[in-house]
Motif scaffolding. Sequence first.
Motif, PDB file in Angstrom:
ATOM      1  N   VAL A  22      -6.988  21.391  16.384  1.00  0.00           N
ATOM      2  CA  VAL A  22      -8.352  21.528  15.415  1.00  0.00           C
ATOM      3  C   VAL A  22      -7.436  21.597  14.027  1.00  0.00           C
ATOM      4  CG1 VAL A  22     -10.285  22.749  14.699  1.00  0.00           C
ATOM      5  CG2 VAL A  22      -9.871  22.696  17.108  1.00  0.00           C
ATOM      6  N   ILE A  23      -7.798  20.577  13.220  1.00  0.00           N
ATOM      7  CA  ILE A  23      -6.938  20.701  11.807  1.00  0.00           C
ATOM      8  C   ILE A  23      -7.818  21.132  10.704  1.00  0.00           C
ATOM      9  CG2 ILE A  23      -5.439  18.933  12.725  1.00  0.00           C
ATOM     10  CD1 ILE A  23      -7.023  16.757  11.122  1.00  0.00           C
ATOM     11  N   SER A  24      -9.094  21.573  10.835  1.00  0.00           N
ATOM     12  CA  SER A  24     -10.058  22.081   9.701  1.00  0.00           C
ATOM     13  C   SER A  24     -10.980  23.253  10.341  1.00  0.00           C
ATOM     14  CB  SER A  24     -10.605  21.040   9.027  1.00  0.00           C
ATOM     15  OG  SER A  24     -11.528  20.497   9.795  1.00  0.00           O
ATOM     16  N   GLY A  25     -11.429  23.765   9.185  1.00  0.00           N
ATOM     17  CA  GLY A  25     -12.610  24.671   9.446  1.00  0.00           C
ATOM     18  C   GLY A  25     -12.171  26.153  10.094  1.00  0.00           C
ATOM     19  N   GLU A  26     -12.919  26.750  10.579  1.00  0.00           N
ATOM     20  CA  GLU A  26     -12.848  28.380  11.107  1.00  0.00           C
ATOM     21  C   GLU A  26     -11.818  28.336  12.295  1.00  0.00           C
ATOM     22  OE1 GLU A  26     -15.341  32.001  13.345  1.00  0.00           O
ATOM     23  OE2 GLU A  26     -16.605  29.874  12.244  1.00  0.00           O
ATOM     24  N   HIS A  27     -11.720  27.359  13.161  1.00  0.00           N
ATOM     25  CA  HIS A  27     -10.700  27.334  14.059  1.00  0.00           C
ATOM     26  C   HIS A  27      -9.569  26.686  14.020  1.00  0.00           C
ATOM     27  CE1 HIS A  27     -14.077  29.303  16.110  1.00  0.00           C
ATOM     28  NE2 HIS A  27     -14.725  28.547  15.778  1.00  0.00           N
ATOM     29  N   LYS A  28      -9.163  26.341  12.901  1.00  0.00           N
ATOM     30  CA  LYS A  28      -7.979  25.692  12.442  1.00  0.00           C
ATOM     31  C   LYS A  28      -6.810  26.166  13.061  1.00  0.00           C
ATOM     32  CE  LYS A  28      -5.187  24.277   8.495  1.00  0.00           C
ATOM     33  NZ  LYS A  28      -4.876  24.321   7.205  1.00  0.00           N
ATOM     34  N   ASP A  29      -5.833  25.097  13.628  1.00  0.00           N
ATOM     35  CA  ASP A  29      -4.563  25.410  14.349  1.00  0.00           C
ATOM     36  C   ASP A  29      -4.901  25.640  15.747  1.00  0.00           C
ATOM     37  OD1 ASP A  29      -3.182  24.626  12.190  1.00  0.00           O
ATOM     38  OD2 ASP A  29      -2.996  26.647  11.350  1.00  0.00           O
ATOM     39  N   LYS A  30      -6.203  25.894  16.356  1.00  0.00           N
ATOM     40  CA  LYS A  30      -6.058  26.239  17.573  1.00  0.00           C
ATOM     41  C   LYS A  30      -5.733  24.790  18.540  1.00  0.00           C
ATOM     42  CE  LYS A  30      -9.040  30.249  17.571  1.00  0.00           C
ATOM     43  NZ  LYS A  30     -10.519  30.856  18.053  1.00  0.00           N
ATOM     44  N   LYS A  31      -5.125  25.032  19.780  1.00  0.00           N
ATOM     45  CA  LYS A  31      -4.848  24.077  20.539  1.00  0.00           C
ATOM     46  C   LYS A  31      -5.308  24.028  21.906  1.00  0.00           C
ATOM     47  CE  LYS A  31      -0.645  23.199  17.899  1.00  0.00           C
ATOM     48  NZ  LYS A  31       0.766  22.874  18.148  1.00  0.00           N
ATOM     49  N   PHE A  32      -5.399  22.977  22.463  1.00  0.00           N
ATOM     50  CA  PHE A  32      -5.884  22.808  23.804  1.00  0.00           C
ATOM     51  C   PHE A  32      -5.583  21.540  24.528  1.00  0.00           C
ATOM     52  CE2 PHE A  32      -9.462  21.533  21.574  1.00  0.00           C
ATOM     53  CZ  PHE A  32      -9.912  20.269  22.106  1.00  0.00           C
ATOM     54  N   THR A  33      -5.334  21.318  25.900  1.00  0.00           N
ATOM     55  CA  THR A  33      -4.796  20.313  26.497  1.00  0.00           C
ATOM     56  C   THR A  33      -5.904  19.472  26.909  1.00  0.00           C
ATOM     57  OG1 THR A  33      -4.263  21.040  28.401  1.00  0.00           O
ATOM     58  CG2 THR A  33      -2.437  21.062  26.830  1.00  0.00           C
ATOM     59  N   THR A  34      -5.807  18.133  27.142  1.00  0.00           N
ATOM     60  CA  THR A  34      -6.772  17.281  27.784  1.00  0.00           C
ATOM     61  C   THR A  34      -5.957  16.204  28.376  1.00  0.00           C
ATOM     62  OG1 THR A  34      -9.022  16.226  27.609  1.00  0.00           O
ATOM     63  CG2 THR A  34      -7.264  15.763  25.699  1.00  0.00           C
ATOM     64  N   PRO A  35      -6.433  16.074  29.568  1.00  0.00           N
ATOM     65  CA  PRO A  35      -5.810  14.760  30.224  1.00  0.00           C
ATOM     66  C   PRO A  35      -6.536  13.445  30.042  1.00  0.00           C
ATOM     67  CG  PRO A  35      -7.344  16.041  32.012  1.00  0.00           C
ATOM     68  CD  PRO A  35      -7.214  16.859  30.578  1.00  0.00           C
ATOM     69  N   ILE A  36      -6.054  12.370  29.635  1.00  0.00           N
ATOM     70  CA  ILE A  36      -6.801  11.069  29.404  1.00  0.00           C
ATOM     71  C   ILE A  36      -6.467   9.887  30.701  1.00  0.00           C
ATOM     72  CG2 ILE A  36      -7.033   9.244  28.014  1.00  0.00           C
ATOM     73  CD1 ILE A  36      -6.049  11.006  25.577  1.00  0.00           C
ATOM     74  N   GLY A  37      -7.231   9.580  31.653  1.00  0.00           N
ATOM     75  CA  GLY A  37      -6.668   9.175  32.586  1.00  0.00           C
ATOM     76  C   GLY A  37      -6.431   7.631  32.493  1.00  0.00           C
ATOM     77  N   ILE A  38      -5.537   7.143  32.894  1.00  0.00           N
ATOM     78  CA  ILE A  38      -4.861   5.653  32.820  1.00  0.00           C
ATOM     79  C   ILE A  38      -5.025   4.803  33.963  1.00  0.00           C
ATOM     80  CG2 ILE A  38      -3.014   4.388  32.286  1.00  0.00           C
ATOM     81  CD1 ILE A  38      -4.101   6.048  29.829  1.00  0.00           C
ATOM     82  N   SER A  39      -4.800   5.361  35.171  1.00  0.00           N
ATOM     83  CA  SER A  39      -4.841   4.706  36.438  1.00  0.00           C
ATOM     84  C   SER A  39      -4.838   5.635  37.412  1.00  0.00           C
ATOM     85  CB  SER A  39      -3.558   3.632  36.617  1.00  0.00           C
ATOM     86  OG  SER A  39      -3.690   3.134  37.865  1.00  0.00           O
ATOM     87  N   GLY A  40      -5.817   5.382  38.457  1.00  0.00           N
ATOM     88  CA  GLY A  40      -5.717   6.254  39.601  1.00  0.00           C
ATOM     89  C   GLY A  40      -5.701   5.542  41.035  1.00  0.00           C
ATOM     90  N   ASN A  41      -5.223   6.094  42.111  1.00  0.00           N
ATOM     91  CA  ASN A  41      -5.224   5.302  43.438  1.00  0.00           C
ATOM     92  C   ASN A  41      -6.555   4.928  43.921  1.00  0.00           C
ATOM     93  OD1 ASN A  41      -2.515   5.492  43.229  1.00  0.00           O
ATOM     94  ND2 ASN A  41      -2.338   7.326  44.592  1.00  0.00           N
ATOM     95  N   GLN A  42      -7.510   5.808  44.085  1.00  0.00           N
ATOM     96  CA  GLN A  42      -8.730   5.503  44.643  1.00  0.00           C
ATOM     97  C   GLN A  42      -9.999   5.419  43.841  1.00  0.00           C
ATOM     98  OE1 GLN A  42      -8.677   8.777  47.398  1.00  0.00           O
ATOM     99  NE2 GLN A  42      -6.905   7.790  48.562  1.00  0.00           N
ATOM    100  N   ARG A  43     -10.103   6.227  42.497  1.00  0.00           N
ATOM    101  CA  ARG A  43     -11.103   6.235  41.879  1.00  0.00           C
ATOM    102  C   ARG A  43     -11.150   5.793  40.720  1.00  0.00           C
ATOM    103  NH1 ARG A  43     -12.226  12.873  42.387  1.00  0.00           N
ATOM    104  NH2 ARG A  43     -12.588  12.159  40.315  1.00  0.00           N
ATOM    105  N   ASP A  44     -12.023   4.729  40.293  1.00  0.00           N
ATOM    106  CA  ASP A  44     -11.987   4.127  38.982  1.00  0.00           C
ATOM    107  C   ASP A  44     -12.690   5.047  37.797  1.00  0.00           C
ATOM    108  OD1 ASP A  44     -11.092   1.822  39.860  1.00  0.00           O
ATOM    109  OD2 ASP A  44     -12.881   0.599  40.560  1.00  0.00           O
TER     110      ASP A  44
END
Length: 172
Positions: free
Chosen positions: A80-102
């Motif tokens: 988060v780069i602005s506001g009350e919660h500036k500099d808080k971080k979290f991770t998120t996966p971004i799916g590219i390819s999967g074996n069985q599930r589209d």
Amino acid sequence: MRLRQRHCAVEIIADRYRLPGYRIASSYCHKAALVPNGTIAILRLKIQPGGYDDAALCLEAGLGTKAKSGAIYLKGVVTVISGEHKDKKFTTPIGISGNQRDYWQNQGRALIRGILNSSQGLSSSDNSRRAVFSRIIDSYSVLNGITFVGVVGIHKSRLGRDENTISRVLSG
């Protein structure tokens, strides 16, 4: 309030000095680190390299991560780069390819499209020539360091712990 701060300080000290066998699972610290559900914020995405390359998927420089299940994803660290919660971080996966599930792949594709729309001020329904060419990327390294507007949400992880996630990306 003083008790909550004390628990966080003890946990930080235990982590800093790596005291063997000493770990406090303080829910106070964890809850204080979360961005509240529904917060609209300006976010920056950094891709944490996972060491996986695949020319067919346009993954280069080790940006991809391969899960035990065989799914390939980008491990995004969102700040988060602005506001009350500036500099808080979290991770998120971004799916590219999967074996069985589209589903995994389609969710990742929708998130990337939303991030590109938001960062360039495009509407999701804009299909003009300029908008279409703006959404085309040569590699996923384009996403590293991109800034966009999103809605931060909270969901339960597989371990039952609350985690931040990008619930929606806002675009023009």
